[in-house]
Design an enzyme around this catalytic site. Structure first.
Site, PDB file in Angstrom:
ATOM      1  N   ARG A 166       0.831  -1.212   0.015  1.00 19.91           N
ATOM      2  CA  ARG A 166       0.145   0.106  -0.065  1.00 19.91           C
ATOM      3  C   ARG A 166       0.880   1.374  -0.085  1.00 19.91           C
ATOM      4  O   ARG A 166       0.348   2.224  -0.008  1.00 19.91           O
ATOM      5  CB  ARG A 166      -0.999   0.049   1.154  1.00 19.91           C
ATOM      6  CG  ARG A 166      -2.022  -1.061   1.076  1.00 19.91           C
ATOM      7  CD  ARG A 166      -3.140  -0.908   2.068  1.00 19.91           C
ATOM      8  NE  ARG A 166      -2.861  -0.474   3.418  1.00 19.91           N
ATOM      9  CZ  ARG A 166      -3.655  -0.063   4.255  1.00 19.91           C
ATOM     10  NH1 ARG A 166      -4.781  -0.076   3.960  1.00 19.91           N
ATOM     11  NH2 ARG A 166      -3.135   0.147   5.625  1.00 19.91           N
ATOM     12  N   ASP A 167       2.228   1.243   0.013  1.00 18.84           N
ATOM     13  CA  ASP A 167       2.900   2.674   0.145  1.00 18.84           C
ATOM     14  C   ASP A 167       4.249   2.449  -0.609  1.00 18.84           C
ATOM     15  O   ASP A 167       5.361   2.642  -0.152  1.00 18.84           O
ATOM     16  CB  ASP A 167       3.075   2.780   1.326  1.00 18.84           C
ATOM     17  CG  ASP A 167       3.517   4.330   1.464  1.00 18.84           C
ATOM     18  OD1 ASP A 167       3.221   4.967   0.494  1.00 18.84           O
ATOM     19  OD2 ASP A 167       4.243   4.952   2.373  1.00 18.84           O
ATOM     20  N   ILE A 168       4.142   1.950  -2.260  1.00 20.33           N
ATOM     21  CA  ILE A 168       5.372   1.755  -2.991  1.00 20.33           C
ATOM     22  C   ILE A 168       5.725   2.915  -3.298  1.00 20.33           C
ATOM     23  O   ILE A 168       4.846   3.815  -3.978  1.00 20.33           O
ATOM     24  CB  ILE A 168       5.205   0.739  -4.220  1.00 20.33           C
ATOM     25  CG1 ILE A 168       4.770  -0.808  -3.233  1.00 20.33           C
ATOM     26  CG2 ILE A 168       6.269   0.550  -5.024  1.00 20.33           C
ATOM     27  CD1 ILE A 168       5.972  -1.263  -2.746  1.00 20.33           C
TER      28      ILE A 168
END
Length: 186
Positions: free
Chosen positions: A26-28
């Site tokens: 969810r936070d690449i």
């Protein structure tokens, strides 16, 4: 180009590993991709990751960095591994061009661009980017999940085609030249 391909390839395989175990990052984003001196790539900061079995449906899909959110994150829909692959596509675009595809001055403008704006062609920034890369980035950035990479392994598989292209061009003979040479043969 070879280093960018290597970084994206390793990230795609790492995400494939996580996704097969039911984890969505969810936070690449660039800050969460660590690269060693020997070009080993690690994905870091799983602090906002969720597992597919335990994720809540309480509307927390806006967790993450706005510039790297997938369309389904922006719309606060259920996330899958394909959301991370979209974010990896954004990272790839940025690594290849030096520009962010959805840069804007505020969150609403970023959301609008992610949901509605077609990205500028990679060739607008660098003439040496092979056409295969445009197709790969376009597929990673597909707004419709049906057209986006289904797995990190699929993404990595297409990136391996870039290696083949780079090897061919380093030999000095273009695909067009090869075609021209063999087209005249009986």
């Amino acid at each position: 180009l070879e280093q960018v391909t290597n970084i994206l390839y390793q990230c795609a395989l790492a995400l494939d590993y996580a996704h097969r175990r039911g984890v969505v990052h969810r936070d690449i984003k660039p800050r969460n991709v660590l690269i060693s001196d020997s070009m080993d790539v690690k994905i870091a900061d799983f602090g906002v990751a969720v597992t597919l079995q335990s994720r809540s449906e309480d509307g927390d899909a806006w967790v993450g960095s706005p510039l790297y959110m997938s369309p389904e994150q922006v719309r606060r829909e259920t996330l899958t591994g394909q959301s991370d692959l979209f974010s990896l596509g954004v990272l790839g675009y940025q690594l290849l061009t030096g520009k962010h595809p959805f840069e804007a001055s505020n969150f609403e403008a970023i959301q609008h661009r992610i949901l509605n704006t077609k990205t500028a062609a990679l060739a607008n920034f660098r003439a040496d980017i092979p056409e295969i890369y445009q197709r790969i980035i376009d597929k990673a950035l597909a707004r419709n999940l049906q057209y986006r990479y289904r797995s990190g392994a699929d993404f990595a598989g297409d990136l391996s085609l870039v290696y083949d292209f780079l090897r061919d061009t380093s030999r000095g003979v273009s695909q067009q030249e090869k075609f021209s040479r063999i087209s005249g043969l009986p």
